[in-house]
Design an enzyme around this catalytic site. Structure first.
Site, short mmCIF file in Angstrom:
data_model
loop_
_atom_site.label_atom_id
_atom_site.label_comp_id
_atom_site.label_asym_id
_atom_site.label_seq_id
_atom_site.Cartn_x
_atom_site.Cartn_y
_atom_site.Cartn_z
N ARG A 18 65.25 49.98 52.69
CA ARG A 18 65.77 49.09 51.64
C ARG A 18 64.72 48.06 51.22
O ARG A 18 64.72 47.59 50.09
CB ARG A 18 67.02 48.36 52.16
CG ARG A 18 68.27 49.21 52.27
CD ARG A 18 69.30 48.87 51.21
NE ARG A 18 70.03 47.65 51.44
CZ ARG A 18 71.18 47.54 52.12
NH1 ARG A 18 71.71 48.62 52.68
NH2 ARG A 18 71.80 46.40 52.23
N TRP A 33 75.92 51.88 60.02
CA TRP A 33 76.89 52.51 59.14
C TRP A 33 76.41 53.78 58.45
O TRP A 33 77.13 54.33 57.62
CB TRP A 33 77.41 51.50 58.13
CG TRP A 33 76.38 50.81 57.29
CD1 TRP A 33 75.70 49.67 57.61
CD2 TRP A 33 75.93 51.18 55.98
NE1 TRP A 33 74.85 49.32 56.58
CE2 TRP A 33 74.97 50.22 55.57
CE3 TRP A 33 76.25 52.23 55.10
CZ2 TRP A 33 74.32 50.28 54.33
CZ3 TRP A 33 75.61 52.29 53.87
CH2 TRP A 33 74.65 51.32 53.49
N ASN A 47 71.61 44.88 58.85
CA ASN A 47 71.14 43.50 58.75
C ASN A 47 71.71 42.58 59.83
O ASN A 47 72.80 42.79 60.33
CB ASN A 47 71.54 42.93 57.39
CG ASN A 47 73.05 42.89 57.20
OD1 ASN A 47 73.68 43.90 56.98
ND2 ASN A 47 73.64 41.72 57.32
N GLY A 95 80.22 46.51 58.93
CA GLY A 95 80.75 45.15 59.11
C GLY A 95 79.68 44.07 59.15
O GLY A 95 79.96 42.94 59.55
N GLY A 96 78.46 44.38 58.73
CA GLY A 96 77.34 43.45 58.79
C GLY A 96 77.52 42.20 57.96
O GLY A 96 76.83 41.20 58.17
N GLU A 97 78.45 42.22 57.00
CA GLU A 97 78.68 41.05 56.16
C GLU A 97 79.82 40.19 56.71
O GLU A 97 80.17 39.17 56.12
CB GLU A 97 78.99 41.49 54.72
CG GLU A 97 77.75 41.86 53.92
CD GLU A 97 76.95 43.00 54.51
OE1 GLU A 97 77.53 44.09 54.70
OE2 GLU A 97 75.77 42.81 54.82
N ARG A 126 82.02 59.29 54.17
CA ARG A 126 80.82 60.05 53.80
C ARG A 126 80.81 61.48 54.33
O ARG A 126 79.83 62.20 54.14
CB ARG A 126 79.58 59.29 54.26
CG ARG A 126 79.48 57.93 53.60
CD ARG A 126 78.13 57.29 53.70
NE ARG A 126 78.12 56.11 52.86
CZ ARG A 126 78.49 54.88 53.26
NH1 ARG A 126 78.88 54.69 54.49
NH2 ARG A 126 78.46 53.88 52.42
N ASP A 143 69.38 41.12 53.52
CA ASP A 143 70.29 42.26 53.66
C ASP A 143 69.55 43.58 53.45
O ASP A 143 70.05 44.49 52.81
CB ASP A 143 71.47 42.15 52.68
CG ASP A 143 72.52 43.22 52.94
OD1 ASP A 143 72.67 43.63 54.11
OD2 ASP A 143 73.18 43.67 51.98
CA CA Z 1 74.33 44.98 54.90
#
Ligand code: CA
Length: 668
Positions: A328, A241, A259, A191-193, A131, A301
């Site tokens: 979100r 992130w 999340n 890396g939240g997932e 980004r 999420d």
């Molecule tokens: Ca996420």
């Protein structure tokens, strides 16, 4: 609302009109002066308040029809391009996932290019992107996919230092632009997932020495540790992130936390601090000043990472230093940034089914019945907004001139079915199954939002949600790019489309602007990718080819290349309304036992590139629905050993699982 209008309101009949006029202009000028300090094209978000507002007005609503491309720069890269270009001393600095570039900001000639190789196996949930960089003295500082912070010499691109910030083998990656605050480089992780434990790091900018780390998930003996049962904190998520903001007067950095892991909250009863929270930290030490949690025990999420935008607002007769966030979860929050107190929280999207509102006294959401049943009984439910959120990562712009926040919003829902989460390295740790819901009407809007009410002054619907970010300028303009490739200029007061230009690929990056030799330029990256294109199954993107490039525009005296002018938004952005491909289950044969397992595995391992339930937009990745049934060996070989841009899954998936995936891929 902000200083300018506040004083205008106070100038009533009791005050001589002329004095009032003088006061207005003085205060307006002072405010603009403040803004000018923070309207800096060498910084991500045009300044550490992340307002994405520019004081430049050479390009304005009267002449924007004469905006033409002056040069285009190819990156020779097919990944998504999300970088915020930075301009300093006539040079533009841009980043992609695997290279950093310095470019002559007047001509588009490359000055240097520094490549960043990284292992193909690096895990990413939502798009292989970068980004942007941060500039500090003679250094260009950026992060890499495989977890390094790198400082390059701005003169020649040579590496000055490199520091390890994250381990990809544990599910971490890095995609954000660093923030410089009080001579400290600040970075976060993705890396939240994948069941990581998130953190924020501080680095000494000249040497890359590590100064501090703040874990967003406290261990059991730390404050907040009691919000996690057992050892769930170890894989508690809380990624960081997106780039935060900075108030130099208070010397506080504001940073959003993502999340909790897994998405399904059944195994982690409690508030799960500091997930889905805003943190206020001291940049020199990483010390926590305050926190505010938007979505305790999040199931959907919703992250909390969206950019904290700083300004001053007049609320109930008092001026507050505020932090604004379009979360979100669909609510627009205004916090007092001195102490973290919640001032306002109103919906900014029309459909929210997970909560009925936010309790201003407690700061907590009022959960809807369906969310309670999902959490307590494991019921499946139709939830709006979806994981894309009411707004995704794209930075909003706040214009102190209009007092409005210009926001790329989403109108997408999902059907959410919880099941028992199981941790496996390299596979989505989410513990649920989902599918996208069909949207009646547009799937996204560009909205001009009043921060105090969440209501729109105007909104422009679009057939594909815009998801790159917004720039507003003192020229009464709002710029934002479409995933179908057009860069648009809107009238900041009315939302009318005044100009657009079709770039080579889709735009998922924020526009910026700068002035050199008296010429104002507008710059934006083009290159489809990121999370939405592969993940959403949005067929409006089918004909949009990948291909990264940087486009730069300026005014011309002639109108020869002008594409359009003064056209109402509806007619341009709403090209096709039928956006979501809904899988018609009734026409399909039932899945075999193996294919059923394969489907869940597919959605947890393959969907972020090949689409949920195999439904992809077809623009940036291979459409597996077309995979030949007779070609099993090729399938197994590609999955185990990797192919093209796809990493090898050997070691992460066993033979039986690859068989299950194949059964699903070739099923009707
Ligand atoms: Ca996420």
């Amino acid at each position: 609302m902000f200083k300018f209008s506040m004083f205008k309101n106070r100038c009533g009949l009791l005050v001589v009109l002329l004095i009032c006029f003088f006061v207005n202009n003085t205060l307006y000028a002072q405010t603009l002066e403040d803004v000018t300090k923070n309207s800096d094209p060498s910084q991500y978000g045009l300044g550490h308040n992340l307002n994405r507002f520019s004081v430049l007005e050479q390009v304005n609503r009267n002449n924007v029809g004469n905006l033409v491309p002056v040069w285009n720069f190819s990156l020779g890269d097919n990944r998504g391009q999300e970088a915020n270009p930075l301009m300093r001393n006539g040079k533009l600095f841009i980043t992609s996932h695997n290279a950093t570039y310095a470019i002559d900001a007047r001509t588009g000639h490359q000055i240097w290019k520094a490549k960043h190789e990284y292992p193909k196996e690096t895990l990413v949930c939502c798009g292989i992107v970068n980004r942007g960089a941060a500039l500090y003295k003679n250094l260009v500082i950026r992060v890499t996919m495989d977890g390094f912070v790198v400082a390059l010499d701005a003169l020649n691109g040579k590496q000055v230092w490199k520091a390890k910030a994250a381990k990809p083998e544990d599910g971490y990656s890095m995609t954000l632009a660093p923030l410089i605050a009080n001579d400290v480089v600040i970075t976060g992780v993705s890396g939240g997932e994948f069941g990581v434990r998130g953190y924020i790091d501080g680095w000494e900018p000249n040497t890359g020495n590590h100064l501090w780390r703040f874990y967003t998930i406290p261990s059991p003996n730390e404050p907040g540790g009691d919000t996690w049962p057992g050892d769930t904190w170890k894989r508690g998520g809380g990624p960081t992130w997106l780039t935060g903001s900075y108030d130099p007067e208070l010397d506080i950095v504001y940073w959003g936390v993502g999340n909790p892991s897994p998405w399904n909250p059944s195994v982690r009863k409690g508030d799960n601090l500091y997930t889905n929270s805003m943190l206020a930290l001291k940049p020199k030490t990483g010390r926590l000043v305050w926190h505010y949690q938007f979505t305790p025990n999040d199931a959907f999420d919703y992250d909390g990472v969206n950019e904290p935008v700083l300004t001053e607002l007049d609320i109930d007769g008092k001026t507050h230093k505020v932090l604004m966030q379009a979360n979100r979860n669909g609510f627009f929050y205004v916090l007092d940034r001195v102490n973290g107190k919640l001032l306002k929280a109103n919906p900014f999207v029309s459909k929210i089914t997970w909560a009925n509102g936010i309790d201003l006294k407690t700061g907590r959401p009022i959960l809807s019945e369906r969310t309670k049943n999902l959490k307590e009984k494991g019921d499946s439910a139709e939830i709006w907004p979806s994981a894309f959120g009411g707004k995704n990562w794209a930075g909003m712009s706040f214009s102190p001139k209009t007092g409005l926040a210009y926001v790329n919003t989403f109108n997408r829902g999902w059907k959410y079915t919880p099941f028992k989460p199981e941790f496996k390295p390299g596979v989505f740790y989410i513990g649920m199954d989902f599918e996208w819901l069909k949207t009646d009407g547009p799937t996204g809007y560009l909205k001009a939002i009043d921060p105090l009410t969440g209501k729109s002054k105007w909104e422009v619907p679009s057939s594909v949600p815009m998801n790159g970010g917004v720039l507003s300028t003192a020229g009464n303009l709002v710029f934002s790019g479409s995933q179908t490739g057009e860069l648009y200029a809107f009238d900041s007061q009315s939302g009318d489309v005044l100009w657009y230009f079709k770039t080579g690929s889709g735009i998922i990056a924020p526009p910026t602007t700068y002035i050199l030799d008296g010429v104002q330029y507008i710059a934006v990256m083009s290159g489809l990718g990121g999370a939405y294109a592969p993940f959403s199954g949005d067929k409006n993107l089918k004909e949009i080819n990948p291909g990264g490039s940087l486009w730069v525009f300026a005014l011309t005296s002639t109108n020869a290349h002008n594409t359009s002018k003064s056209i109402k938004g509806e007619s341009i952005l709403l090209k096709q309304i039928d956006t979501v491909q809904v899988v018609k289950k009734t026409k399909r044969s039932p899945l075999s036992a193996s294919a059923k397992k394969g489907r869940i595995l597919f959605n947890h391992t393959c969907s972020h590139c090949h689409g949920i339930n195999r439904v992809t937009s077809g623009s940036t990745t291979y459409d597996l629905r077309t995979f030949p049934k007779s070609d099993k060996n090729r399938f197994i070989n590609s999955v185990l050993n990797g192919k093209g841009l796809m990493p090898a899954w050997n070691g992460k998936l066993d033979n039986e699982e690859v068989e299950q995936l194949f059964s699903y891929v070739i099923s009707d």
